[in-house]
Design a protein around this motif. Structure first.
Motif, short mmCIF file in Angstrom:
data_model
loop_
_atom_site.label_atom_id
_atom_site.label_comp_id
_atom_site.label_asym_id
_atom_site.label_seq_id
_atom_site.Cartn_x
_atom_site.Cartn_y
_atom_site.Cartn_z
N ASP A 193 -6.97 6.22 -9.37
CA ASP A 193 -7.89 5.95 -9.45
C ASP A 193 -8.81 6.94 -11.24
OD1 ASP A 193 -9.57 4.00 -7.96
OD2 ASP A 193 -9.91 5.19 -6.05
N ASN A 194 -7.89 7.94 -10.68
CA ASN A 194 -8.72 8.82 -12.16
C ASN A 194 -7.75 8.21 -13.68
OD1 ASN A 194 -9.88 10.97 -10.88
ND2 ASN A 194 -8.50 11.75 -10.47
N TRP A 200 1.20 0.03 -12.76
CA TRP A 200 1.78 -0.70 -11.83
C TRP A 200 2.20 -1.42 -11.62
CZ3 TRP A 200 -1.81 -0.71 -7.76
CH2 TRP A 200 -3.23 0.24 -8.21
N ALA A 201 2.81 -1.98 -12.74
CA ALA A 201 3.87 -2.98 -12.30
C ALA A 201 5.51 -2.37 -12.81
CB ALA A 201 3.93 -3.32 -14.48
N SER A 202 5.48 -1.05 -12.79
CA SER A 202 6.34 -0.16 -12.28
C SER A 202 6.55 -0.18 -10.57
CB SER A 202 6.55 0.93 -13.03
OG SER A 202 5.30 1.93 -12.53
N VAL A 203 5.52 0.01 -9.98
CA VAL A 203 5.84 -0.04 -8.56
C VAL A 203 5.97 -1.59 -8.05
CG1 VAL A 203 4.78 0.29 -6.45
CG2 VAL A 203 4.18 1.44 -7.94
N ALA A 204 5.70 -2.57 -8.79
CA ALA A 204 6.30 -4.12 -8.21
C ALA A 204 7.75 -4.47 -8.35
CB ALA A 204 4.96 -4.65 -9.24
N ARG A 205 7.82 -3.62 -10.06
CA ARG A 205 9.53 -3.91 -10.45
C ARG A 205 10.50 -2.79 -9.38
NH1 ARG A 205 8.62 -2.90 -15.36
NH2 ARG A 205 8.95 -0.64 -14.73
N PRO A 214 -13.13 -4.98 -20.38
CA PRO A 214 -12.51 -4.56 -18.89
C PRO A 214 -13.85 -3.84 -18.33
CG PRO A 214 -11.12 -4.76 -20.23
CD PRO A 214 -12.39 -4.23 -21.35
N ARG A 215 -13.81 -4.35 -16.78
CA ARG A 215 -13.76 -3.75 -15.71
C ARG A 215 -12.72 -2.84 -15.29
NH1 ARG A 215 -18.10 -6.65 -12.74
NH2 ARG A 215 -17.24 -6.13 -10.83
N LEU A 216 -12.05 -2.11 -14.84
CA LEU A 216 -10.92 -1.40 -13.96
C LEU A 216 -10.95 -1.94 -12.73
CD1 LEU A 216 -9.63 0.18 -16.91
CD2 LEU A 216 -8.70 -1.50 -16.31
N ARG A 217 -10.47 -2.42 -11.71
CA ARG A 217 -10.69 -2.24 -10.41
C ARG A 217 -10.35 -1.35 -10.54
NH1 ARG A 217 -10.64 -8.25 -8.34
NH2 ARG A 217 -9.75 -9.44 -9.91
N ASP A 218 -10.63 -0.50 -9.29
CA ASP A 218 -10.02 0.73 -8.69
C ASP A 218 -9.07 0.50 -7.69
OD1 ASP A 218 -10.95 -0.14 -5.86
OD2 ASP A 218 -12.91 1.18 -5.37
N PHE A 219 -8.31 1.56 -6.90
CA PHE A 219 -7.51 1.38 -5.88
C PHE A 219 -7.66 0.29 -5.24
CE2 PHE A 219 -4.11 2.66 -2.81
CZ PHE A 219 -3.16 2.45 -3.00
N LEU A 255 0.33 -1.15 -0.23
CA LEU A 255 -0.32 0.07 0.22
C LEU A 255 0.84 1.27 -0.04
CD1 LEU A 255 -2.85 1.42 -0.49
CD2 LEU A 255 -2.30 0.91 2.76
N ALA A 256 2.00 1.41 0.70
CA ALA A 256 2.85 2.19 0.67
C ALA A 256 3.31 3.10 0.17
CB ALA A 256 3.86 1.85 2.26
N ALA A 257 4.48 2.06 -0.84
CA ALA A 257 4.64 2.24 -2.26
C ALA A 257 3.80 2.61 -3.08
CB ALA A 257 5.28 0.48 -2.47
N HIS A 258 2.89 2.06 -3.21
CA HIS A 258 1.72 2.25 -4.45
C HIS A 258 1.22 3.70 -3.95
CE1 HIS A 258 1.95 -1.25 -5.32
NE2 HIS A 258 1.27 -0.94 -6.70
N LEU A 259 0.77 4.78 -3.04
CA LEU A 259 0.63 5.64 -2.57
C LEU A 259 1.60 6.30 -2.66
CD1 LEU A 259 -1.71 5.06 0.41
CD2 LEU A 259 -2.13 5.36 -2.21
N LEU A 260 3.64 6.37 -2.13
CA LEU A 260 4.79 6.85 -2.56
C LEU A 260 4.07 7.45 -4.18
CD1 LEU A 260 6.82 7.81 -0.97
CD2 LEU A 260 8.35 5.70 -2.19
N VAL A 261 4.13 6.90 -4.85
CA VAL A 261 4.29 6.82 -6.52
C VAL A 261 2.61 8.20 -6.87
CG1 VAL A 261 3.40 6.02 -8.85
CG2 VAL A 261 5.22 5.08 -6.86
N ARG A 262 1.68 7.48 -6.06
CA ARG A 262 -0.07 8.60 -6.72
C ARG A 262 -0.24 8.27 -5.11
NH1 ARG A 262 1.32 6.09 -11.66
NH2 ARG A 262 1.24 7.71 -13.44
N SER A 263 -1.50 9.17 -5.29
CA SER A 263 -2.71 8.62 -3.92
C SER A 263 -3.59 8.32 -4.39
CB SER A 263 -3.50 10.20 -3.46
OG SER A 263 -3.74 10.92 -4.75
#
Length: 140
Positions: free
Chosen positions: A25-26, A54-59, A107-112, A12-20
């Motif tokens: 969601d936007n 998304w993949a760049s955060v994982a990588r 496809p139905r995209l998931r929200d954050f 969670l923290a890694a993703h929130l570090l990149v974007r809120s």
């Protein structure tokens, strides 16, 4: 705090570090708009751009913490998978879309929050807390 909870917090923290969460969601909303109203070339570009974010955060941010607990991170093998996470004989891919019920529809995209829940389910599966990545995580 359990190791599983710690990994969930780092994810969670890694993703929130990149974007809120709102920015994630936007990004999903823009990708959804392109997927439902764009031309074929825009569909692929929207998918790739959204997935790359998304993949760049994982990588780049999560690979080391995951590696530290024995989870390897490699590229996803599905169109909407963020990354392939593997430990021992278990492997899963957090997905950016809800399960497809109509292959002809966009496809139905998931929200954050849904993507974070998808990560939680995957990490729970890898830790052995569940027997399938689709199951709800066991209470700790």
């Amino acid at each position: 705090m359990t190791l599983l909870e710690e990994l969930q917090e780092k994810t969670l923290a890694a993703h929130l570090l990149v974007r809120s969460a709102k920015e994630w969601d936007n990004l999903a909303a823009k990708a959804h708009e392109a997927l439902t109203h764009g031309e074929e070339i825009h569909h692929d570009a929207a998918r790739k751009f959204h997935l790359l974010a998304w993949a760049s955060v994982a990588r780049n941010l999560l690979a080391d913490p995951f590696e530290g607990v024995g989870i390897t991170t490699s590229p996803a093998t599905t169109d909407w998978g963020i990354a392939t996470l593997t430990t021992g004989k278990r492997s899963c891919q957090p997905q950016l879309i809800h399960p497809v019920t109509d292959p002809a529809a966009a496809p139905r995209l998931r929200d954050f929050d849904d993507v974070m829940a998808e990560y939680t389910a995957c990490l729970s599966y890898l830790s052995g807390a569940t027997t399938s990545p689709a199951e709800k995580p066991a209470r700790q």
